[in-house]
Design a protein around this motif. Structure first.
Motif, PDB file in Angstrom:
ATOM      1  N   UNK A   1      51.342 -16.543 -25.391  1.00  0.00           N
ATOM      2  CA  UNK A   1      51.250 -17.719 -24.529  1.00  0.00           C
ATOM      3  C   UNK A   1      50.991 -18.982 -25.345  1.00  0.00           C
ATOM      4  N   UNK A   2      50.137 -18.862 -26.351  1.00  0.00           N
ATOM      5  CA  UNK A   2      49.874 -20.018 -27.224  1.00  0.00           C
ATOM      6  C   UNK A   2      51.159 -20.448 -27.925  1.00  0.00           C
ATOM      7  N   UNK A   3      51.960 -19.505 -28.383  1.00  0.00           N
ATOM      8  CA  UNK A   3      53.235 -19.834 -29.012  1.00  0.00           C
ATOM      9  C   UNK A   3      54.173 -20.506 -28.017  1.00  0.00           C
ATOM     10  N   UNK A   4      54.146 -20.051 -26.767  1.00  0.00           N
ATOM     11  CA  UNK A   4      54.972 -20.660 -25.725  1.00  0.00           C
ATOM     12  C   UNK A   4      54.569 -22.114 -25.489  1.00  0.00           C
ATOM     13  N   UNK A   5      53.259 -22.383 -25.472  1.00  0.00           N
ATOM     14  CA  UNK A   5      52.776 -23.754 -25.299  1.00  0.00           C
ATOM     15  C   UNK A   5      53.250 -24.635 -26.441  1.00  0.00           C
ATOM     16  N   UNK A   6      53.127 -24.153 -27.670  1.00  0.00           N
ATOM     17  CA  UNK A   6      53.576 -24.928 -28.831  1.00  0.00           C
ATOM     18  C   UNK A   6      55.071 -25.209 -28.725  1.00  0.00           C
ATOM     19  N   UNK A   7      55.841 -24.188 -28.319  1.00  0.00           N
ATOM     20  CA  UNK A   7      57.282 -24.373 -28.168  1.00  0.00           C
ATOM     21  C   UNK A   7      57.620 -25.437 -27.133  1.00  0.00           C
ATOM     22  N   UNK A   8      56.910 -25.423 -26.004  1.00  0.00           N
ATOM     23  CA  UNK A   8      57.145 -26.425 -24.960  1.00  0.00           C
ATOM     24  C   UNK A   8      56.759 -27.824 -25.441  1.00  0.00           C
ATOM     25  N   UNK A   9      55.646 -27.913 -26.154  1.00  0.00           N
ATOM     26  CA  UNK A   9      55.221 -29.216 -26.672  1.00  0.00           C
ATOM     27  C   UNK A   9      56.212 -29.764 -27.690  1.00  0.00           C
TER      28      UNK A   9
END
Length: 396
Positions: free
Chosen positions: A150-158
């Motif tokens: 999930x943290x990787x997903x947030x970074x990707x979205x940002x």
């Protein structure tokens, strides 16, 4: 020989990288709230936060609220300083690093924490995804793995949002040039089209000639339609407005973000507007980061009962407009040595009036961001009462 990078230099790069995302923290709950809900569900905890950490503050986003706390009160600030890919604390009230924090020490305070750094591809950790619970517990390796995903997903979205914003700003910047090119093209094209129409109406022998003339006319008309589309501002109206502010809207955003932090130290925060051009709109890019760092710095170095004044004004010089930002406080002022460090973009670690810690990067960062917008930065010198910063940024 590998050159060692100091902690201060690393931190400067980190907060500068965060500023490049140009995030509107109040508006992020709708987009990222579901991810924090999912994180809490996966971990089986009461709550989860997406925490973004700048030089002074932790900005917390969840599905139900937006808040900010001083960075020194943040657990996630410790998480991002670690070399590990997560931090887990089961018994916050027993850990000397956190037991004195208000949200831990009270009877119904939090006891469990698990946080994953939000690490960019370039290596900087701009914040963390964390889960919290008032009971003592632990989570499985599988749950940890899902939280890291999930943290990787947030970074990707940002990262995706940053790239989209950069493209949008590039389009806005190119608006004037694009319109000029379109106008330049229209004149000759209309001439070609008119000539072709005239020749077609005349008695011209040869079917092949007529076909060629039809092709010229259709081609010219197609270019005219294309330039009409380029000149059609309505097609880009929403995009432009999404990135534009006037100083009244900028004032409201400043008060929304920093009234509570100032009130926490019983400081008076006044944001005033001056001048005749208050409806002039301008790009909001990095403005909240620039002003936010100035206001946060003033909060840090102004004692209880003091005041912080922000004045916003649009200045017109010939055909150009400039945003002028004046920030002053009733704090302890700045020394000649401190001023020199700011001008040299060097960190200068010092404690705030309530013992707030920091790397002393706020003002050097502002100076660099202002330079990136082709603006001017001036700060008062000497051990005088209070600090005054004056900024002018070209906006049109």
């Amino acid at each position: 020989m590998i050159q060692q990078v100091s902690t201060e230099e690393q931190e400067f790069c980190r907060i500068h990288k965060l500023s490049e995302f140009d995030l509107q923290y109040q508006e992020m709950a709708e987009e990222f709230g579901q991810i924090t809900d999912l994180a809490a569900t996966i971990a089986g905890t009461e709550i989860s936060f997406l925490n973004l950490i700048d030089n002074y503050n932790q900005w917390s986003i969840s599905a139900t609220e937006f808040r900010n706390i001083p960075r020194e009160d943040s657990i996630c600030s410790v998480t991002i300083q670690s070399e590990a890919d997560h931090m887990e604390v089961n018994g916050l009230h027993l850990d000397e690093r956190f037991q004195s924090k208000e949200y831990v020490k009270r009877e119904d305070g939090f006891r469990y924490y698990f946080g994953v750094p939000l690490q960019l591809e370039s290596g900087e950790k701009i914040g963390a995804l964390c889960v919290l619970d008032r009971g003592e517990k632990s989570i499985s390796e599988k749950q940890r793995r899902f939280l890291k995903l999930l943290a990787e997903e947030i970074v990707g979205k940002l990262e995706m949002k940053r790239k989209i914003h950069e493209l949008e700003y590039a389009l806005i910047t190119a608006e004037k040039s694009r319109n000029q090119i379109a106008h330049d093209v229209r004149g000759p094209v209309f001439g070609i089209s008119g000539l072709a129409d005239t020749l077609r109406d005349e008695e011209v022998t040869g079917e092949e000639m007529r076909e060629y003339l039809d092709m010229i006319s259709k081609s010219a008309n197609g270019i005219i339609e294309m330039t009409d589309d380029i000149l059609n501002r309505e097609a880009r109206h929403h995009l432009l407005n999404a990135h534009l502010l006037n100083i009244q809207e900028l004032r409201n955003k400043i008060l929304e973000l920093y009234r509570l932090p100032a009130g926490g130290k019983e400081l008076s925060l006044n944001v005033q507007l001056s001048g005749e051009h208050q409806q002039v709109t301008f790009s909001r890019r990095k403005l909240l980061s620039i002003i936010g760092n100035l206001v946060s710095n003033a909060i840090k170095f102004t004692s209880e009962g003091g005041e912080i004044n922000v004045n916003l004004e649009i200045l017109q010089k010939e055909a150009c407009y400039f945003l002028q930002i004046l920030v002053s406080d009733s704090g302890d002022g700045i020394s000649e040595e401190g001023l020199q460090k700011i001008n040299d973009l060097e960190p200068g670690t010092s404690l705030g009036t309530d013992g707030e810690r920091g790397f002393g990067l706020g003002l050097p960062l502002v100076k660099q961001m202002v330079a990136e917008r082709n603006g001017e930065f001036h700060i008062s010198a000497g051990n005088i009462k209070g600090t005054k910063v004056a900024i002018q940024i070209p906006i049109k």
